[in-house]
Design a protein around this motif. Structure first.
Motif, PDB file in Angstrom:
ATOM      1  N   ALA A 421      62.483  86.546 102.749  1.00 36.64           N
ATOM      2  CA  ALA A 421      62.745  86.857 101.335  1.00 36.64           C
ATOM      3  C   ALA A 421      61.659  87.764 100.761  1.00 36.64           C
ATOM      4  O   ALA A 421      61.952  88.707  99.999  1.00 36.64           O
ATOM      5  CB  ALA A 421      62.824  85.561 100.530  1.00 36.64           C
ATOM      6  N   ALA A 422      60.399  87.510 101.122  1.00 36.98           N
ATOM      7  CA  ALA A 422      59.294  88.332 100.615  1.00 36.98           C
ATOM      8  C   ALA A 422      59.392  89.761 101.129  1.00 36.98           C
ATOM      9  O   ALA A 422      59.208  90.732 100.371  1.00 36.98           O
ATOM     10  CB  ALA A 422      57.960  87.704 101.019  1.00 36.98           C
ATOM     11  N   TYR A 423      59.685  89.892 102.413  1.00 31.61           N
ATOM     12  CA  TYR A 423      59.819  91.223 103.007  1.00 31.61           C
ATOM     13  C   TYR A 423      60.951  92.002 102.347  1.00 31.61           C
ATOM     14  O   TYR A 423      60.771  93.166 101.944  1.00 31.61           O
ATOM     15  CB  TYR A 423      60.068  91.097 104.505  1.00 31.61           C
ATOM     16  CG  TYR A 423      60.540  92.378 105.147  1.00 31.61           C
ATOM     17  CD1 TYR A 423      59.669  93.453 105.356  1.00 31.61           C
ATOM     18  CD2 TYR A 423      61.884  92.539 105.520  1.00 31.61           C
ATOM     19  CE1 TYR A 423      60.109  94.631 105.920  1.00 31.61           C
ATOM     20  CE2 TYR A 423      62.331  93.719 106.088  1.00 31.61           C
ATOM     21  CZ  TYR A 423      61.451  94.763 106.285  1.00 31.61           C
ATOM     22  OH  TYR A 423      61.895  95.942 106.841  1.00 31.61           O
ATOM     23  N   LEU A 424      62.108  91.373 102.227  1.00 32.61           N
ATOM     24  CA  LEU A 424      63.260  92.080 101.646  1.00 32.61           C
ATOM     25  C   LEU A 424      63.020  92.452 100.185  1.00 32.61           C
ATOM     26  O   LEU A 424      63.387  93.537  99.749  1.00 32.61           O
ATOM     27  CB  LEU A 424      64.516  91.211 101.782  1.00 32.61           C
ATOM     28  CG  LEU A 424      65.024  91.025 103.219  1.00 32.61           C
ATOM     29  CD1 LEU A 424      66.101  89.956 103.277  1.00 32.61           C
ATOM     30  CD2 LEU A 424      65.552  92.341 103.788  1.00 32.61           C
ATOM     31  N   LYS A 425      62.377  91.547  99.435  1.00 36.97           N
ATOM     32  CA  LYS A 425      62.064  91.865  98.038  1.00 36.97           C
ATOM     33  C   LYS A 425      61.117  93.057  97.955  1.00 36.97           C
ATOM     34  O   LYS A 425      61.284  93.943  97.103  1.00 36.97           O
ATOM     35  CB  LYS A 425      61.456  90.649  97.347  1.00 36.97           C
ATOM     36  CG  LYS A 425      61.184  90.870  95.858  1.00 36.97           C
ATOM     37  CD  LYS A 425      60.615  89.622  95.191  1.00 36.97           C
ATOM     38  CE  LYS A 425      60.379  89.873  93.699  1.00 36.97           C
ATOM     39  NZ  LYS A 425      59.794  88.680  93.028  1.00 36.97           N
ATOM     40  N   SER A 426      60.150  93.110  98.868  1.00 30.56           N
ATOM     41  CA  SER A 426      59.200  94.221  98.867  1.00 30.56           C
ATOM     42  C   SER A 426      59.872  95.547  99.208  1.00 30.56           C
ATOM     43  O   SER A 426      59.370  96.624  98.865  1.00 30.56           O
ATOM     44  CB  SER A 426      58.059  93.954  99.851  1.00 30.56           C
ATOM     45  OG  SER A 426      58.507  94.075 101.198  1.00 30.56           O
ATOM     46  N   MET A 427      61.026  95.473  99.897  1.00 29.35           N
ATOM     47  CA  MET A 427      61.779  96.668 100.272  1.00 29.35           C
ATOM     48  C   MET A 427      62.864  97.011  99.255  1.00 29.35           C
ATOM     49  O   MET A 427      63.700  97.887  99.489  1.00 29.35           O
ATOM     50  CB  MET A 427      62.419  96.472 101.640  1.00 29.35           C
ATOM     51  CG  MET A 427      61.423  96.199 102.770  1.00 29.35           C
ATOM     52  SD  MET A 427      60.281  97.571 103.040  1.00 29.35           S
ATOM     53  CE  MET A 427      61.393  98.786 103.748  1.00 29.35           C
ATOM     54  N   GLY A 428      62.856  96.300  98.122  1.00 25.91           N
ATOM     55  CA  GLY A 428      63.846  96.561  97.084  1.00 25.91           C
ATOM     56  C   GLY A 428      65.209  95.961  97.371  1.00 25.91           C
ATOM     57  O   GLY A 428      66.204  96.345  96.752  1.00 25.91           O
ATOM     58  N   SER A 429      65.263  95.027  98.296  1.00 26.55           N
ATOM     59  CA  SER A 429      66.528  94.388  98.662  1.00 26.55           C
ATOM     60  C   SER A 429      66.422  92.888  98.375  1.00 26.55           C
ATOM     61  O   SER A 429      65.572  92.444  97.609  1.00 26.55           O
ATOM     62  CB  SER A 429      66.830  94.651 100.142  1.00 26.55           C
ATOM     63  OG  SER A 429      68.071  94.104 100.508  1.00 26.55           O
ATOM     64  N   SER A 430      67.310  92.086  98.993  1.00 29.36           N
ATOM     65  CA  SER A 430      67.295  90.643  98.795  1.00 29.36           C
ATOM     66  C   SER A 430      67.939  89.961  99.994  1.00 29.36           C
ATOM     67  O   SER A 430      68.612  90.605 100.812  1.00 29.36           O
ATOM     68  CB  SER A 430      68.065  90.259  97.528  1.00 29.36           C
ATOM     69  OG  SER A 430      69.459  90.474  97.713  1.00 29.36           O
ATOM     70  N   VAL A 431      67.747  88.663 100.098  1.00 29.84           N
ATOM     71  CA  VAL A 431      68.363  87.881 101.172  1.00 29.84           C
ATOM     72  C   VAL A 431      69.878  87.991 101.101  1.00 29.84           C
ATOM     73  O   VAL A 431      70.563  88.167 102.119  1.00 29.84           O
ATOM     74  CB  VAL A 431      67.921  86.406 101.073  1.00 29.84           C
ATOM     75  CG1 VAL A 431      68.710  85.530 102.051  1.00 29.84           C
ATOM     76  CG2 VAL A 431      66.424  86.278 101.331  1.00 29.84           C
ATOM     77  N   TYR A 432      70.423  87.921  99.901  1.00 29.26           N
ATOM     78  CA  TYR A 432      71.876  87.988  99.704  1.00 29.26           C
ATOM     79  C   TYR A 432      72.422  89.344 100.166  1.00 29.26           C
ATOM     80  O   TYR A 432      73.423  89.411 100.901  1.00 29.26           O
ATOM     81  CB  TYR A 432      72.180  87.758  98.226  1.00 29.26           C
ATOM     82  CG  TYR A 432      73.646  87.727  97.865  1.00 29.26           C
ATOM     83  CD1 TYR A 432      74.401  86.565  98.056  1.00 29.26           C
ATOM     84  CD2 TYR A 432      74.271  88.843  97.311  1.00 29.26           C
ATOM     85  CE1 TYR A 432      75.745  86.529  97.703  1.00 29.26           C
ATOM     86  CE2 TYR A 432      75.608  88.807  96.968  1.00 29.26           C
ATOM     87  CZ  TYR A 432      76.337  87.651  97.165  1.00 29.26           C
ATOM     88  OH  TYR A 432      77.666  87.632  96.819  1.00 29.26           O
TER      89      TYR A 432
END
Length: 570
Positions: A421-432
């Protein structure tokens, strides 16, 4: 009341049973014949991995005598299997009523049989038991837990030298050893000098290795930017998960305080099961209050986890066990893809999503499939020592990261999903968003589990009859699709209905029946091994051309699942 049940109960009115037990049984005889019947109509099974049931007096209950008999049998088996050695056992327990006292009774019986015992000082997560077993070089491990069952339940799970639960041939050998015993054969008098209490030293090592296995190559700022809500749902994970996340660098952690205290009554939920949406309701409310990114809840013994994440409308939505497993496996495969040596593998179970196989093989990694239960995944690691286990899981909200613990592990898995979740948020994305992207890339697989509760003697008969009917009168079509393959794991036979060929299934026998249709629909049925339930696992799939069509296609698959449930009477 049947004469044989009354006679069986009356045997508990004299030695070797203690006075409290005798009084409890006498009370049932005089005042509660229906409970007496359920307590004595059968002997509670020591299954292939252990025992789980309602606590109380009787042969069909969890008590000092049924658990003592197990322990005496295991002690006898250890002496036969490992002669001329000092036998070593580690014991852990969870937050349930009587777990601590029952753990001490188990320790007493082992020590009375001159087995060296390492007993945790207080409640601990089940995965830490698996970890401690290998760390302390023990022959066997026991954990007193009933996982997510109701408060009146407790249980006794057995682990072997490799850190995994019992598998053949040890399981059947131990069952035979136990069945040869009578209650009078149990030696309860402890040798206290053989019981050592363990605690923080093992905790520190476990958390250190959980971080080593669960933490991946992402920035510290990404971790610090993730807002996490966590609930142990009154269970043991409060002992490990907050510390693990804190030491890994997660600074924005909120804990559901009303559920932070271990409590065997589980007072704030109907069921302490992270599969149930109601169990995570308080955590989701807290997440909405603080605009958190992810919610994580664990079951009482901290081997399974439930997750909620924000969707495209910023609303919290629950992920099922298959979705969580797919996301974790994707992340691990991404990590490995530049350093694959050709001996890696991922594992899951026959009732889990077929997407696991598709996605894993698309990465060029071997996929292995087992029967339901993490003991079988752990057994693969033991059976193929030259292969490297990346990770794996099953649909029932459990996952195992690498090989440092050989059981499902909510502590390390919680850290891993936070890393994702942290990685995806940092990439402007999300788990969903990532889940939908994976559906677009590998195919949209949608699953649903239906569990029918069938309690007591009559319930067991109904479950047996339901499975018999499915075998004697197999489905020919499912939702208008021809059934082309039937796998019957009880008879170890796979039947191809197109060419009428039969082949042997390469897995141990188990009461599991799976139907496959021409369009890839999959329906599996199996009685639960730990609860009075029969479970049906439904999987449907199609292509997803773009993320924009997700909602529309999801609705189509949902309608298909509902039709299947109606067809087979669920």
């Amino acid at each position: 009341m049947k004469k044989e049940i009354l006679e069986k109960a009356q045997e508990w009115l004299a030695e070797p049973f203690d006075q409290d037990t005798q009084q409890s049984v006498q009370h049932l005889i005089q005042n509660d014949p229906s409970t007496l019947e359920d307590a004595f109509y059968t002997n509670i099974d020591f299954g292939t991995g252990g025992m789980r049931g309602i606590m109380g007096a009787g042969t069909n209950r969890i008590n000092k005598y049924t658990l003592g008999k197990n322990t005496q049998g295991i002690s006898n088996y250890l002496k036969k299997t490992f002669p001329n050695t000092i036998h070593r056992v580690v014991i852990a327990y969870d937050c349930r009523h009587n777990s601590k006292s029952l753990a001490k009774i188990v320790a007493d019986v082992f020590s009375a049989n001159r087995v060296k015992v390492f007993l945790f000082e207080d409640l601990r997560p089940t995965p830490e038991l698996s970890y401690a077993l290998k760390k302390l070089d023990c022959h066997c491990g026991i954990v007193l837990t009933a996982s997510h069952n109701p408060p009146e339940y407790n249980g006794y799970k057995v682990y072997w030298q490799d850190g995994g639960q019992l598998v053949p041939p040890q399981d059947q050998d131990i069952i035979e050893e136990i069945n040869q015993l009578q209650f009078k054969d149990i030696v309860f008098q402890p040798q206290e000098n053989l019981i050592s209490v363990i605690g923080q030293d093992i905790d520190k090592q476990f958390i250190k290795d959980a971080i080593k296995n669960g933490q991946k190559n992402i920035s510290q700022s990404a971790r610090e930017n993730l807002k996490v809500v966590f609930t142990p749902i009154h269970g043991t994970s409060i002992k490990s998960i907050p510390q693990t996340l804190s030491q890994a660098g997660y600074k924005q952690l909120k804990i559901v305080e009303e559920q932070a205290e271990p409590d065997g009554d589980f007072p704030t939920v109907k069921s302490p099961n992270p599969e149930e949406p109601e169990a995570l309701k308080m955590a989701i409310n807290l997440a909405n209050k603080h605009e958190s990114d992810i919610v994580i809840g664990t079951d009482p013994d901290s081997d399974r986890l439930g997750i909620a994440v924000r969707n495209e409308n910023n609303n919290m939505v629950l992920l099922n066990g298959n979705q969580t497993m797919v996301l974790m496996t994707w992340f691990l495969l991404e990590e490995y893809k530049t350093k694959l040596k050709g001996n890696e593998f991922v594992a899951s179970t026959v009732v889990s999503t077929p997407m696991m196989r598709v996605m894993t093989e698309n990465y060029g990694v071997e996929y292995m499939e087992t029967l339901t239960g993490f003991k079988w995944i752990a057994d693969l690691i033991k059976t193929f020592p030259k292969k490297h286990f990346i990770g794996g899981g099953e649909e029932s909200f459990g996952f195992m990261v690498g090989d440092f613990v050989r059981d499902k592990d909510a502590v390390t898995s919680t850290l891993l999903i936070c890393e994702i979740a942290a990685y995806l948020k940092s990439m402007g994305s999300s788990v969903y968003e990532k889940l939908i992207a994976l559906y677009t890339e590998h195919g949209f697989y949608k699953e649903e589990l239906v569990a029918l509760v069938k309690k007591g003697i009559q319930g067991q008969k109904e479950i047996q009859q339901k499975m018999k009917n499915l075998r004697d009168h197999p489905l020919k079509e499912i939702c208008g699709e021809k059934v082309i393959l039937i796998e019957d794991y009880l008879n170890s036979v796979s039947k191809n209905l197109q060419n009428h060929e039969r082949s042997q299934l390469g897995l141990p026998q188990s009461n599991v029946l799976i139907y496959y249709t021409e369009n890839g629909t999959k329906v599996a049925a199996r009685p639960s091994g730990t609860e009075p339930k029969i479970k049906f696992y439904i999987s449907v799939n199609t292509t997803l051309k773009s993320p924009e069509t997700y909602k529309e296609v999801d609705k189509v698959l949902e309608e298909k699942i509902n039709k299947i449930k109606k067809e087979i009477g669920l």
